[in-house]
Enzyme design. Structure first.
Site, PDB file in Angstrom:
ATOM      1  N   CYS A  10      13.945  -6.539-119.519  1.00  0.00           N
ATOM      2  CA  CYS A  10      15.355  -6.906-119.591  1.00  0.00           C
ATOM      3  C   CYS A  10      16.021  -6.363-118.327  1.00  0.00           C
ATOM      4  O   CYS A  10      15.347  -5.772-117.487  1.00  0.00           O
ATOM      5  CB  CYS A  10      15.948  -6.270-120.846  1.00  0.00           C
ATOM      6  SG  CYS A  10      17.432  -7.064-121.424  1.00  0.00           S
ATOM      7  N   CYS A  82      16.282 -11.282-122.055  1.00  0.00           N
ATOM      8  CA  CYS A  82      17.672 -11.579-121.718  1.00  0.00           C
ATOM      9  C   CYS A  82      18.030 -12.950-122.279  1.00  0.00           C
ATOM     10  O   CYS A  82      17.166 -13.811-122.424  1.00  0.00           O
ATOM     11  CB  CYS A  82      17.859 -11.607-120.205  1.00  0.00           C
ATOM     12  SG  CYS A  82      17.405 -10.077-119.389  1.00  0.00           S
ATOM     13  N   CYS A  90      17.834 -13.058-115.965  1.00  0.00           N
ATOM     14  CA  CYS A  90      16.655 -12.290-116.360  1.00  0.00           C
ATOM     15  C   CYS A  90      15.852 -11.953-115.116  1.00  0.00           C
ATOM     16  O   CYS A  90      15.697 -12.785-114.226  1.00  0.00           O
ATOM     17  CB  CYS A  90      15.787 -13.122-117.296  1.00  0.00           C
ATOM     18  SG  CYS A  90      15.876 -12.551-118.971  1.00  0.00           S
TER      19      CYS A  90
END
Length: 163
Positions: A10, A82, A90
């Site tokens: 993430c 994400c 992302c």
């Protein structure tokens, strides 16, 4: 066969990827291992993530926000979490791993009442847990070794699942 290494990736590594790491490791046992990291880690684990994991009965000792540059192992599989729909960018992992995307809204950005914010964390957790449980039904080590294209296809399918 080698124990597959999973990386949940993430941007901030404070909520979703942490939830995924702890949940995966608790459910997978010794057959596989996961870690999490961020491209721009916040440097802390969100307190609501910790309390949610503890409420679910998972260990939280040792969980920390970390950079992908600090990884000790090269992952076999990288799962970004994400949420593209939320306009997040992302990170793209630049290693040789199989990559897939399991977009989940960031509960750290939730606003509203305490109950609404708590619900956002619960929703993110339940989506991740559902997908992790589906992943754990696959013969990951075997597919990784013999049919990585099939594994990638299955990972992408799992990334669309909703509880």
């Amino acid at each position: 066969m080698k124990t597959p290494e999973i990386l949940f990736l993430c941007t901030g590594n404070s909520c979703r990827s942490i939830l995924a790491e702890a949940t995966f490791n608790a459910l997978a046992g010794p057959a596989m291992h996961a870690t999490s990291a961020g491209s721009h880690p916040t440097g802390y684990v969100h307190p609501r993530s910790i309390s949610l994991l503890e409420r679910e009965g998972f260990r939280t000792e040792g969980l920390r926000s970390k950079s992908w540059e600090d990884l000790k192992e090269t992952p076999d599989i990288v799962i970004t979490v994400c949420a593209g729909a939320a306009g997040e960018t992302c990170p793209a992992y630049l290693g040789p791993a199989i990559r897939t995307h399991w977009g989940v809204e960031d509960p750290a950005k939730a606003t509203g009442t305490e109950a609404q914010i708590e619900a956002a964390f619960d929703t993110a957790y339940h989506i991740l847990r559902y997908r992790i449980e589906a992943l754990l039904q696959l013969p990951v080590a075997e597919l990784l070794e013999k049919d990585p294209a099939k594994l990638r296809q299955e990972l992408e399918r799992i990334g669309t699942l909703q509880p």
